[in-house]
Scaffold this active site. Structure first.
Site, PDB file in Angstrom:
ATOM      1  CB  SER A   5      -0.970  -0.039   1.299  1.00  0.00           C
ATOM      2  OG  SER A   5      -1.625   1.340   1.378  1.00  0.00           O
ATOM      3  CE1 TYR A  20      -3.652  -1.819   5.731  1.00  0.00           C
ATOM      4  CE2 TYR A  20      -3.171   0.219   5.170  1.00  0.00           C
ATOM      5  CZ  TYR A  20      -3.483  -1.218   4.746  1.00  0.00           C
ATOM      6  OH  TYR A  20      -3.555  -1.259   3.338  1.00  0.00           O
TER       7      TYR A  20
END
Length: 247
Positions: free
Chosen positions: A149, A162
């Site tokens: 990501s 995250y």
């Protein structure tokens, strides 16, 4: 001569795609099957695995295997690889796509929520890769493709768990690339920005048309697999072309 990734012939190749029942993973599995590969897809929900594997059978009769498993379990990852090799005879491509996000300020995040993100997003890649390595080393022109990501580089409020897992994934991917490059294995990480999927409890919608589509990430996977053997794009960053203006 330029190679068109959409015309790539993967006949005889075997791939594993974790988190393969929806979103990015499903789009990758579909493209791999269209190119002729045999594909194992895995996810945690038995109903989803059975349904999607059945639906994909039309794209590759006899070339689809669904395996129920949790990538946060080393034993589960080993079983995923073992079942793949037992069914298809080997393994050439590992796509570590499974992931999750719990978005809370660190003061509100529980220890269990922290551990879950690290165990799935980072541990799952390690466990699946360790299980797959003996077979990838025996393959001809093997690949490990990790789906990360832009959160691997860009922190944001509410992203402590995250961000930590995705920053770690970027570091592990690049170290892994150096570890296995002389074993005939190419390693790359694809880092998309906002993708129009079910991730994070959201649902795809017309309002998300500006976002990256799952098929765009799948295209990046196929582009990698089409790359000449003497070259390696070790990191791909994908961004929406025109996100909404801020302010």
């Amino acid at each position: 001569m330029e190679v068109n990734a959409r015309m790539l012939d993967l006949t005889g190749k075997v791939a594993v795609v974790t988190g393969g029942t929806k979103g990015i993973g499903l789009a990758i599995a579909e493209d791999l099957l269209r190119a002729g590969a045999s594909v194992t897809l895995s996810a945690r929900t038995p109903r989803d695995v059975e349904r999607v594997a059945g639906e994909l059978e039309s794209l590759g009769p006899g070339r689809v295997l669904g395996v129920v498993g949790d990538v946060s379990s080393p034993e589960g990852c080993q079983a995923l690889v073992d079942e793949t090799v037992a069914r298809f005879g080997g393994l050439d491509i590992l796509v570590n796509n499974a992931g999750l996000g719990i978005f809370k300020p660190i003061q509100e995040m529980s220890v269990e929520e922290w551990r879950l993100q690290v165990d799935v997003n980072l541990g799952g890649v390690f466990y699946c890769t360790k299980a797959a390595l003996p077979y990838l080393q025996a393959a001809d022109d093997a690949w490990i493709i990790n789906v990360g990501s832009l959160a691997s580089r860009n922190s944001f409020s509410g992203g402590a768990g995250y961000n930590a897992s995705k920053f770690g994934l970027l570091g592990m991917s690049e170290a892994m690339m150096l570890d296995v490059r002389y074993d005939g294995i190419r390693t790359s990480i694809i880092m998309p920005g906002s993708v129009d999927t079910y991730f994070g409890g959201r649902s795809p919608s017309p309002e998300g048309a500006w976002k990256i589509q799952p098929a765009d990430v799948a295209r990046a996977v196929m582009d990698l697999l089409a790359y000449p053997g003497n070259s390696l794009p070790s990191r791909i960053e994908l961004r929406p072309t025109q996100p909404p203006r801020k302010g």
